[in-house]
Design a protein around this motif. Sequence first.
Motif, PDB file in Angstrom:
ATOM      1  N   SER A  46       0.847  -1.189   0.000  1.00  0.00           N
ATOM      2  CA  SER A  46       0.000   0.000   0.000  1.00  0.00           C
ATOM      3  C   SER A  46       0.883   1.240   0.000  1.00  0.00           C
ATOM      4  N   CYS A  47       0.366   2.304  -0.555  1.00  0.00           N
ATOM      5  CA  CYS A  47       1.062   3.599  -0.540  1.00  0.00           C
ATOM      6  C   CYS A  47       0.020   4.672  -0.284  1.00  0.00           C
ATOM      7  N   ALA A  48       0.110   5.289   0.881  1.00  0.00           N
ATOM      8  CA  ALA A  48      -0.828   6.326   1.267  1.00  0.00           C
ATOM      9  C   ALA A  48      -0.231   7.694   0.976  1.00  0.00           C
ATOM     10  N   ALA A  49      -0.994   8.522   0.292  1.00  0.00           N
ATOM     11  CA  ALA A  49      -0.514   9.845  -0.106  1.00  0.00           C
ATOM     12  C   ALA A  49      -1.258  10.931   0.654  1.00  0.00           C
ATOM     13  N   SER A  50      -0.566  12.023   0.878  1.00  0.00           N
ATOM     14  CA  SER A  50      -1.182  13.205   1.476  1.00  0.00           C
ATOM     15  C   SER A  50      -0.535  14.441   0.872  1.00  0.00           C
ATOM     16  N   GLY A  51      -1.282  15.545   0.878  1.00  0.00           N
ATOM     17  CA  GLY A  51      -0.732  16.799   0.378  1.00  0.00           C
ATOM     18  C   GLY A  51      -0.879  17.019  -1.107  1.00  0.00           C
ATOM     19  N   ILE A  52      -1.567  16.108  -1.796  1.00  0.00           N
ATOM     20  CA  ILE A  52      -1.804  16.262  -3.231  1.00  0.00           C
ATOM     21  C   ILE A  52      -3.263  15.967  -3.545  1.00  0.00           C
ATOM     22  N   ARG A  53      -3.726  16.448  -4.709  1.00  0.00           N
ATOM     23  CA  ARG A  53      -5.063  16.083  -5.188  1.00  0.00           C
ATOM     24  C   ARG A  53      -4.946  14.721  -5.859  1.00  0.00           C
ATOM     25  N   PHE A  54      -5.006  13.733  -5.034  1.00  0.00           N
ATOM     26  CA  PHE A  54      -4.635  12.366  -5.382  1.00  0.00           C
ATOM     27  C   PHE A  54      -5.311  11.884  -6.665  1.00  0.00           C
ATOM     28  N   SER A  55      -6.577  12.172  -6.832  1.00  0.00           N
ATOM     29  CA  SER A  55      -7.324  11.614  -7.970  1.00  0.00           C
ATOM     30  C   SER A  55      -6.797  12.109  -9.307  1.00  0.00           C
ATOM     31  N   LEU A  56      -6.049  13.210  -9.319  1.00  0.00           N
ATOM     32  CA  LEU A  56      -5.549  13.763 -10.572  1.00  0.00           C
ATOM     33  C   LEU A  56      -4.233  13.124 -11.019  1.00  0.00           C
ATOM     34  N   TYR A  57      -3.594  12.445 -10.117  1.00  0.00           N
ATOM     35  CA  TYR A  57      -2.234  11.952 -10.360  1.00  0.00           C
ATOM     36  C   TYR A  57      -2.220  10.550 -10.944  1.00  0.00           C
ATOM     37  N   ALA A  58      -1.266  10.330 -11.859  1.00  0.00           N
ATOM     38  CA  ALA A  58      -0.905   8.970 -12.241  1.00  0.00           C
ATOM     39  C   ALA A  58       0.010   8.403 -11.153  1.00  0.00           C
ATOM     40  N   LEU A  59      -0.065   7.111 -10.953  1.00  0.00           N
ATOM     41  CA  LEU A  59       0.656   6.474  -9.855  1.00  0.00           C
ATOM     42  C   LEU A  59       1.468   5.309 -10.381  1.00  0.00           C
ATOM     43  N   ASP A  60       2.662   5.164  -9.848  1.00  0.00           N
ATOM     44  CA  ASP A  60       3.567   4.121 -10.299  1.00  0.00           C
ATOM     45  C   ASP A  60       4.135   3.358  -9.112  1.00  0.00           C
ATOM     46  N   TRP A  61       4.466   2.101  -9.361  1.00  0.00           N
ATOM     47  CA  TRP A  61       5.283   1.320  -8.450  1.00  0.00           C
ATOM     48  C   TRP A  61       6.590   0.986  -9.179  1.00  0.00           C
ATOM     49  N   TYR A  62       7.691   1.273  -8.507  1.00  0.00           N
ATOM     50  CA  TYR A  62       9.023   0.929  -8.997  1.00  0.00           C
ATOM     51  C   TYR A  62       9.639  -0.081  -8.021  1.00  0.00           C
ATOM     52  N   ARG A  63      10.709  -0.716  -8.460  1.00  0.00           N
ATOM     53  CA  ARG A  63      11.470  -1.543  -7.544  1.00  0.00           C
ATOM     54  C   ARG A  63      12.958  -1.461  -7.885  1.00  0.00           C
ATOM     55  N   GLN A  64      13.757  -1.675  -6.851  1.00  0.00           N
ATOM     56  CA  GLN A  64      15.203  -1.641  -7.041  1.00  0.00           C
ATOM     57  C   GLN A  64      15.833  -2.757  -6.224  1.00  0.00           C
ATOM     58  N   ALA A  65      16.471  -3.673  -6.929  1.00  0.00           N
ATOM     59  CA  ALA A  65      17.192  -4.754  -6.279  1.00  0.00           C
ATOM     60  C   ALA A  65      18.625  -4.303  -6.011  1.00  0.00           C
ATOM     61  N   PRO A  66      19.310  -4.922  -5.059  1.00  0.00           N
ATOM     62  CA  PRO A  66      20.686  -4.528  -4.739  1.00  0.00           C
ATOM     63  C   PRO A  66      21.583  -4.568  -5.970  1.00  0.00           C
ATOM     64  N   GLY A  67      22.295  -3.479  -6.205  1.00  0.00           N
ATOM     65  CA  GLY A  67      23.222  -3.417  -7.318  1.00  0.00           C
ATOM     66  C   GLY A  67      22.587  -3.232  -8.675  1.00  0.00           C
ATOM     67  N   LYS A  68      21.269  -3.010  -8.712  1.00  0.00           N
ATOM     68  CA  LYS A  68      20.581  -2.863  -9.988  1.00  0.00           C
ATOM     69  C   LYS A  68      19.886  -1.514 -10.066  1.00  0.00           C
ATOM     70  N   GLN A  69      19.485  -1.132 -11.261  1.00  0.00           N
ATOM     71  CA  GLN A  69      18.778   0.124 -11.447  1.00  0.00           C
ATOM     72  C   GLN A  69      17.344  -0.008 -10.961  1.00  0.00           C
ATOM     73  N   ARG A  70      16.733   1.145 -10.735  1.00  0.00           N
ATOM     74  CA  ARG A  70      15.326   1.159 -10.342  1.00  0.00           C
ATOM     75  C   ARG A  70      14.468   0.988 -11.588  1.00  0.00           C
TER      76      ARG A  70
END
Length: 115
Positions: free
Chosen positions: A21-45
């Motif tokens: 889960s990712c909870a957001a505050s301080g923005i008009r959340f419904s207007l934003y596109a949302l992404d999930w990224y990941r970064q493994a050790p020694g690798k790019q995000r």
Amino acid sequence: QVQLVESGGGLVQPGGSLILSCAASGIRFSLYALDWYRQAPGKQRDLVASITSGGTTNYADSVKGRFTIGRDNAKNTVYLQMNSLKPEDTAVYYCSARLGIKKYGGQGTQVTVSS
């Protein structure tokens, strides 16, 4: 002040499931596109999944059919349902909110897939 706070990471066995889960505050959340990224050790995000303000989703090939991104605008929260987890899914997972040139990110949550 904009904040994005990820939660739900942990240790899971191969084949298991987690919901991030990712909870957001301080923005008009419904207007934003949302992404999930990941970064493994020694690798790019890397981008894992995205969802637009209209609900259109997109996934990296490596997670298609296993991960599902969703959003709840009433709760200002974006989710990542992760099924059939593999050791190679081990990484720190980050959420991001973007609108035009604005982009905000969280601090990440660790996901470890291991027996």
